[in-house]
Scaffold this active site. Sequence first.
Site, PDB file in Angstrom:
ATOM      1  N   GLY A 133     -11.856  -6.047  10.737  1.00 56.60           N
ATOM      2  CA  GLY A 133     -10.783  -6.059   9.748  1.00 56.60           C
ATOM      3  C   GLY A 133     -11.327  -6.079   8.337  1.00 56.60           C
ATOM      4  N   GLY A 188      -8.322  -7.442   0.798  1.00 62.45           N
ATOM      5  CA  GLY A 188      -8.726  -7.761  -0.558  1.00 62.45           C
ATOM      6  C   GLY A 188      -9.710  -8.913  -0.615  1.00 62.45           C
ATOM      7  CG  PHE A 189      -9.967 -11.401   2.849  1.00 54.77           C
ATOM      8  CD1 PHE A 189     -11.054 -11.367   3.709  1.00 54.77           C
ATOM      9  CD2 PHE A 189      -8.767 -10.903   3.291  1.00 54.77           C
ATOM     10  CE1 PHE A 189     -10.942 -10.845   4.978  1.00 54.77           C
ATOM     11  CE2 PHE A 189      -8.638 -10.395   4.566  1.00 54.77           C
ATOM     12  CZ  PHE A 189      -9.726 -10.353   5.409  1.00 54.77           C
ATOM     13  N   GLY A 190     -12.202  -9.438   1.572  1.00 57.70           N
ATOM     14  CA  GLY A 190     -13.509  -9.085   2.109  1.00 57.70           C
ATOM     15  C   GLY A 190     -13.363  -8.484   3.492  1.00 57.70           C
ATOM     16  CE  LYS A 201      -9.603 -14.376   4.961  1.00 58.51           C
ATOM     17  NZ  LYS A 201      -8.309 -15.107   4.890  1.00 58.51           N
ATOM     18  CG  ASP A 243       0.589 -13.496   2.203  1.00 57.83           C
ATOM     19  OD1 ASP A 243       1.465 -12.629   2.042  1.00 57.83           O
ATOM     20  OD2 ASP A 243      -0.628 -13.246   2.178  1.00 57.83           O
TER      21      ASP A 243
END
Length: 464
Positions: free
Chosen positions: A159, A162-164, A180, A277
């Site tokens: 995956g 925007g976070f990485g 993550k 979210d």
Amino acid sequence: MQVGNDQICEYICSSDCSCNAYSYSTSGECLLWNGDLIDLSRIPNNSRQVVFNIKLSERSNKGKKKPLLVGLAASITSAIFLCGTCCYFLWRTKLKEKGILGKKKFREILLFESATDLSKPGTSSNKGQQKKCAVELKFFKLRELKAVTDNFSPHNKVGEGGFGSVFKGQLLDGQKIAVKRLSTQSQQGISEFKTEALLIAKLQHRNLVRFLGCCVEDEEKMLIYEYMPNKSLDYFIFDESRKSLLDWKKRYEIIIGIARGILYLHQDSRLRIIHRDLKASNILLDEDMNPKISDFGTARIFSGNQNEDKTNRVVRTYAYMSPEYARAGLFSIKSDVFSFGVILLEIISGTKNTVSYTSDSPPNLIRRAWELWNDGKAFELVDSSIVDSCSSEEALRCILVGLLCLQLNAADRPTMSTILYMLRIEATVPSPKQPFITPNSDSIITEITSSSINEVTITAPDVR
């Protein structure tokens, strides 16, 4: 004294303790001085210069000074080595503090009582609750995560957002994990990282993704979760070739599971959490297709008597955003209820809710559901791939509950406990009022600008 040459004169003077100096003439005569040297002007003209006995002592002690100098040099060398060793270990300690051992300092930062930005600050009850909920985090070593992900190999990437990126891996005990890894350009900063680590570590529910620990080493910031082999909900319901894999029974179970997870956050957990979210891409599916809510980076904690709060920075996917949150930055449990209503309609229809950019664009999912409901044709909203397996009664009940969740006025929306009751039990369900219909893009910008001075970021509906 007639003796011979300068060596003999030197020997004679050095052998006599009272001899202070000597000289000798070209004729071979030794001249010796005993006692104080008062007048050296009387040296015969044929004599060499006077040689003082102190030089003789220096010469005689040369052999004795050599071991002393060697010892001194050895001492200095040892001192330099010891100092260098101390400096090396001090440097290693500093390096570890920055890296692996830095986790101790970061753990203190991550203690819940220091995370006052997660909830409304300044309330003593909140602080007391925070201290009771302090938790010990597990810290993974960077080298361990590199090993289990094959140094974050692209073929292990599952995956990206925007976070990485998210990478899969398997620990030595056989447990599969998802790592993550926040990029240095990540929109998710240290505050969001801390929020997610704190909240998910404290929450235990079968419909929430299980948090295993984190890694803070060098410039790396990573969160480690249980691995979800079936990715996210949007991977199935929005894909024409995969949506048929989820029949009505499974979709209904997913709806109930998501509702249970949100109810736990709002009511049954030790902390009252507003996710903020909720969307299809943040609903992960395990090997049995059970839903698990993830991504708590923007979540907030409410105190026992707190109903809503306000933020100056609205960052979410607009298609799932409640009108009061988009307009004025107001959020509450009813904000999550609105998002759940969008997800519910998406699961039933297999269609993604979108923002209409022009007046002649097709109606978005909420508008279409409302129009079909008013026309008595709500069942037409059901995904064609599951019509044959679908219970019309359950489907219509879900559509009705979804529309109730999407009411323009937050007070008109039901709570999650009421939603679960209406979904699972044949009870009387009230008729919905007109839901919030997403306007076109021009109206969106005008509405937000005129209603709020908040910093608003509208992101794409699909961020993964």
